[in-house]
Motif scaffolding. Structure first.
Motif, PDB file in Angstrom:
ATOM      1  N   UNK A 229     -20.401 -10.789  45.730  1.00 38.76           N
ATOM      2  CA  UNK A 229     -19.553  -9.589  45.604  1.00 38.76           C
ATOM      3  C   UNK A 229     -19.692  -8.606  46.752  1.00 38.76           C
ATOM      4  N   UNK A 230     -20.807  -8.607  47.442  1.00 36.65           N
ATOM      5  CA  UNK A 230     -21.042  -7.633  48.520  1.00 36.65           C
ATOM      6  C   UNK A 230     -20.680  -8.201  49.883  1.00 36.65           C
ATOM      7  N   UNK A 231     -20.519  -7.344  50.886  1.00 36.81           N
ATOM      8  CA  UNK A 231     -20.203  -7.817  52.239  1.00 36.81           C
ATOM      9  C   UNK A 231     -21.296  -8.750  52.762  1.00 36.81           C
ATOM     10  N   UNK A 232     -20.933  -9.560  53.753  1.00 38.74           N
ATOM     11  CA  UNK A 232     -21.910 -10.462  54.361  1.00 38.74           C
ATOM     12  C   UNK A 232     -22.942  -9.667  55.151  1.00 38.74           C
ATOM     13  N   UNK A 233     -24.137 -10.228  55.231  1.00 36.71           N
ATOM     14  CA  UNK A 233     -25.248  -9.542  55.899  1.00 36.71           C
ATOM     15  C   UNK A 233     -25.198  -9.734  57.407  1.00 36.71           C
ATOM     16  N   UNK A 234     -25.745  -8.766  58.103  1.00 32.23           N
ATOM     17  CA  UNK A 234     -25.856  -8.850  59.549  1.00 32.23           C
ATOM     18  C   UNK A 234     -27.091  -9.678  59.924  1.00 32.23           C
ATOM     19  N   UNK A 235     -27.218 -10.008  61.207  1.00 33.39           N
ATOM     20  CA  UNK A 235     -28.341 -10.803  61.720  1.00 33.39           C
ATOM     21  C   UNK A 235     -29.672 -10.145  61.350  1.00 33.39           C
ATOM     22  N   UNK A 236     -30.624 -10.983  60.968  1.00 35.75           N
ATOM     23  CA  UNK A 236     -31.996 -10.602  60.600  1.00 35.75           C
ATOM     24  C   UNK A 236     -32.129 -10.168  59.137  1.00 35.75           C
ATOM     25  N   UNK A 237     -31.005  -9.990  58.438  1.00 37.78           N
ATOM     26  CA  UNK A 237     -31.074  -9.659  57.026  1.00 37.78           C
ATOM     27  C   UNK A 237     -31.382 -10.928  56.220  1.00 37.78           C
TER      28      UNK A 237
ATOM     29  N   UNK B 216     -22.252  -0.620  43.609  1.00 37.60           N
ATOM     30  CA  UNK B 216     -23.520  -1.327  43.734  1.00 37.60           C
ATOM     31  C   UNK B 216     -23.776  -1.877  45.113  1.00 37.60           C
ATOM     32  N   UNK B 217     -22.754  -2.052  45.933  1.00 34.38           N
ATOM     33  CA  UNK B 217     -22.924  -2.583  47.290  1.00 34.38           C
ATOM     34  C   UNK B 217     -23.085  -1.459  48.310  1.00 34.38           C
ATOM     35  N   UNK B 218     -23.261  -0.235  47.825  1.00 31.05           N
ATOM     36  CA  UNK B 218     -23.450   0.892  48.741  1.00 31.05           C
ATOM     37  C   UNK B 218     -24.423   1.903  48.162  1.00 31.05           C
TER      38      UNK B 218
ATOM     39  N   UNK C  76     -29.812   0.064  47.480  1.00 32.64           N
ATOM     40  CA  UNK C  76     -30.804  -0.680  46.708  1.00 32.64           C
ATOM     41  C   UNK C  76     -30.412  -2.154  46.652  1.00 32.64           C
ATOM     42  N   UNK C  77     -31.383  -3.045  46.750  1.00 26.54           N
ATOM     43  CA  UNK C  77     -31.133  -4.481  46.608  1.00 26.54           C
ATOM     44  C   UNK C  77     -31.090  -4.794  45.113  1.00 26.54           C
ATOM     45  N   UNK C  78     -29.906  -5.088  44.620  1.00 24.45           N
ATOM     46  CA  UNK C  78     -29.767  -5.367  43.201  1.00 24.45           C
ATOM     47  C   UNK C  78     -28.662  -6.402  42.974  1.00 24.45           C
ATOM     48  N   UNK C  79     -28.513  -6.811  41.728  1.00 23.04           N
ATOM     49  CA  UNK C  79     -27.499  -7.817  41.417  1.00 23.04           C
ATOM     50  C   UNK C  79     -27.748  -9.115  42.153  1.00 23.04           C
ATOM     51  N   UNK C  80     -26.695  -9.669  42.738  1.00 27.30           N
ATOM     52  CA  UNK C  80     -26.798 -10.937  43.467  1.00 27.30           C
ATOM     53  C   UNK C  80     -27.065 -10.733  44.954  1.00 27.30           C
ATOM     54  N   UNK C  81     -27.270  -9.516  45.389  1.00 29.07           N
ATOM     55  CA  UNK C  81     -27.498  -9.238  46.814  1.00 29.07           C
ATOM     56  C   UNK C  81     -28.712  -9.997  47.336  1.00 29.07           C
ATOM     57  N   UNK C  82     -28.592 -10.490  48.562  1.00 30.06           N
ATOM     58  CA  UNK C  82     -29.738 -11.160  49.193  1.00 30.06           C
ATOM     59  C   UNK C  82     -30.550 -10.178  50.030  1.00 30.06           C
ATOM     60  N   UNK C  83     -29.931  -9.074  50.431  1.00 28.41           N
ATOM     61  CA  UNK C  83     -30.615  -7.980  51.119  1.00 28.41           C
ATOM     62  C   UNK C  83     -29.943  -6.693  50.630  1.00 28.41           C
TER      63      UNK C  83
ATOM     64  N   UNK D 213     -19.962   8.357  34.307  1.00 30.63           N
ATOM     65  CA  UNK D 213     -20.218   7.646  35.567  1.00 30.63           C
ATOM     66  C   UNK D 213     -21.160   6.475  35.372  1.00 30.63           C
ATOM     67  N   UNK D 214     -21.865   6.474  34.214  1.00 35.67           N
ATOM     68  CA  UNK D 214     -22.790   5.368  33.923  1.00 35.67           C
ATOM     69  C   UNK D 214     -22.085   4.194  33.256  1.00 35.67           C
ATOM     70  N   UNK D 215     -20.814   4.391  32.882  1.00 35.70           N
ATOM     71  CA  UNK D 215     -20.081   3.338  32.186  1.00 35.70           C
ATOM     72  C   UNK D 215     -19.388   2.454  33.218  1.00 35.70           C
ATOM     73  N   UNK D 216     -19.824   1.128  33.317  1.00 34.80           N
ATOM     74  CA  UNK D 216     -19.196   0.226  34.302  1.00 34.80           C
ATOM     75  C   UNK D 216     -17.698   0.151  34.097  1.00 34.80           C
ATOM     76  N   UNK D 217     -16.972   0.215  35.175  1.00 29.31           N
ATOM     77  CA  UNK D 217     -15.517   0.101  35.112  1.00 29.31           C
ATOM     78  C   UNK D 217     -14.818   1.431  34.938  1.00 29.31           C
ATOM     79  N   UNK D 218     -15.571   2.495  34.698  1.00 28.25           N
ATOM     80  CA  UNK D 218     -14.939   3.800  34.477  1.00 28.25           C
ATOM     81  C   UNK D 218     -14.810   4.529  35.810  1.00 28.25           C
ATOM     82  N   UNK D 219     -14.041   5.546  35.805  1.00 29.78           N
ATOM     83  CA  UNK D 219     -13.868   6.350  37.005  1.00 29.78           C
ATOM     84  C   UNK D 219     -15.205   6.977  37.402  1.00 29.78           C
TER      85      UNK D 219
END
Length: 316
Positions: free
Chosen positions: A63-71, A44-46, A49-56, A33-39
């Motif tokens: 790569x992640x969904x758009x943020x809601x107001x105030x984020x 990372x978008x759920x 934690x704020x990581x990668x390119x996330x702004x919030x 489960x630690x190997x990216x791309x594996x089953x």
């Protein structure tokens, strides 16, 4: 990539000699489960934690969904509302001089994400300096979204420093002084230029007057002394002096604007009588044919001794 390498290692182990058995056992214990791309890989978008390119947390970026107001956001595309202002997703563009989208910057103190007027006395706009007037940054009044103009101050004898958007406070050259002023480099101060000085912010065919304004330069047509930077209008042109001596004029061909001697033989109806002409040296003398007693009386410089009349003026 890591997934492919893991699968390759397992394939090798399947046909490996017993001497490799221990290494294969270690590979088998890897948490897939630690190997990216594996089953079973964590999303990372759920992950809360704020990581990668996330702004919030779990939103924003590429790569992640758009943020809601105030984020938190960095660009419009980070927000579901399509508006990113003051670092948060906002309910509106919020792009006026005196509006804001965070509680810290708003006059109302309302929560982040709703656009409203900026706090009173918040600075807005930019400081400017143009045509000898320095204008400070504006301020917000807490109720309007328009920026109220800042205080305007005359540069007086100095010019505008366009790089600093402020008046020069001292000078080292004339360009740092106001129009029609010159720099005293030793004192680092600006003073009025002498009347009749060309340039110094004046247009072509203009010169400074004694009050720091641009008027007609010497040699330009005039009807009154007030038309001229030099303050002298003589013979229909602006002149460098009052030019009021006999046999002098300011419209002598080739010397317009400069008080010059009337050419030899020329007339000066104001200062010479009917029997006199100019001698080319700024004096009225007897014309040819007039009675004379000595050479010095004649414009030609020659008094004919036999008839005691002035000789004709010889042309070169």
């Amino acid at each position: 990539m890591w997934k492919n390498q893991y699968l390759l290692a397992m394939a090798l182990c399947a046909g490996a000699l017993s001497t490799l058995g221990m290494g294969c056992e270690l590979i088998a214990t890897v948490d897939r489960s630690r190997i990216p791309g594996d089953e079973g890989v964590t999303n990372g978008c759920a992950d809360g934690t704020k990581n990668g390119e996330e702004t919030d947390v779990d939103c924003g970026g590429t790569t992640c969904p758009q943020c809601e107001i105030a984020k938190a956001c960095k660009a419009e595309d980070d927000c579901a509302s399509g508006s990113c202002a003051d670092g948060v997703c906002c309910n509106a563009a919020c792009d006026e001089e005196c509006d804001a989208c965070t509680a810290e910057l708003k006059a109302s103190g309302d929560e982040d994400g709703t656009c409203g007027p900026s706090k009173a006395e918040a600075e807005c706009g930019e400081a400017t300096c143009s045509e000898g007037v320095q204008t400070a940054r504006g301020t917000c009044d807490g109720t309007d979204v328009e920026c109220k103009p800042g205080e305007a101050t005359s540069c007086e004898t100095f010019a505008c420093d366009t790089e600093a958007n402020a008046c020069f406070a001292e000078c080292s050259e004339d360009t740092e002084c106001a129009k029609c002023h010159v720099c005293d480099a030793d004192a680092e101060t600006c003073a009025l230029a002498p009347a009749g000085t060309p340039g110094l912010g004046c247009e072509e065919k203009q010169a400074c007057d004694a009050m720091g304004e641009c008027k007609a330069a010497n040699g330009e047509e005039c009807t009154d002394a007030a038309d001229c930077g030099s303050g002298s209008c003589v013979d229909g042109v602006c002149c460098d002096t009052g030019c009021d001596s006999a046999c002098q004029a300011c419209n002598v061909e080739g010397s317009e604007g400069t008080c010059s001697n009337v050419p030899l033989g020329g007339e000066d109806g104001t200062d010479c009588s009917d029997v006199n002409v100019c001698d080319g040296q700024g004096a009225c003398k007897l014309a040819a044919g007039e009675r004379c007693g000595e050479d010095v009386e004649c414009a030609s410089g020659n008094c004919l001794g036999t008839v005691f009349t002035c000789d004709e003026i010889q042309t070169p």
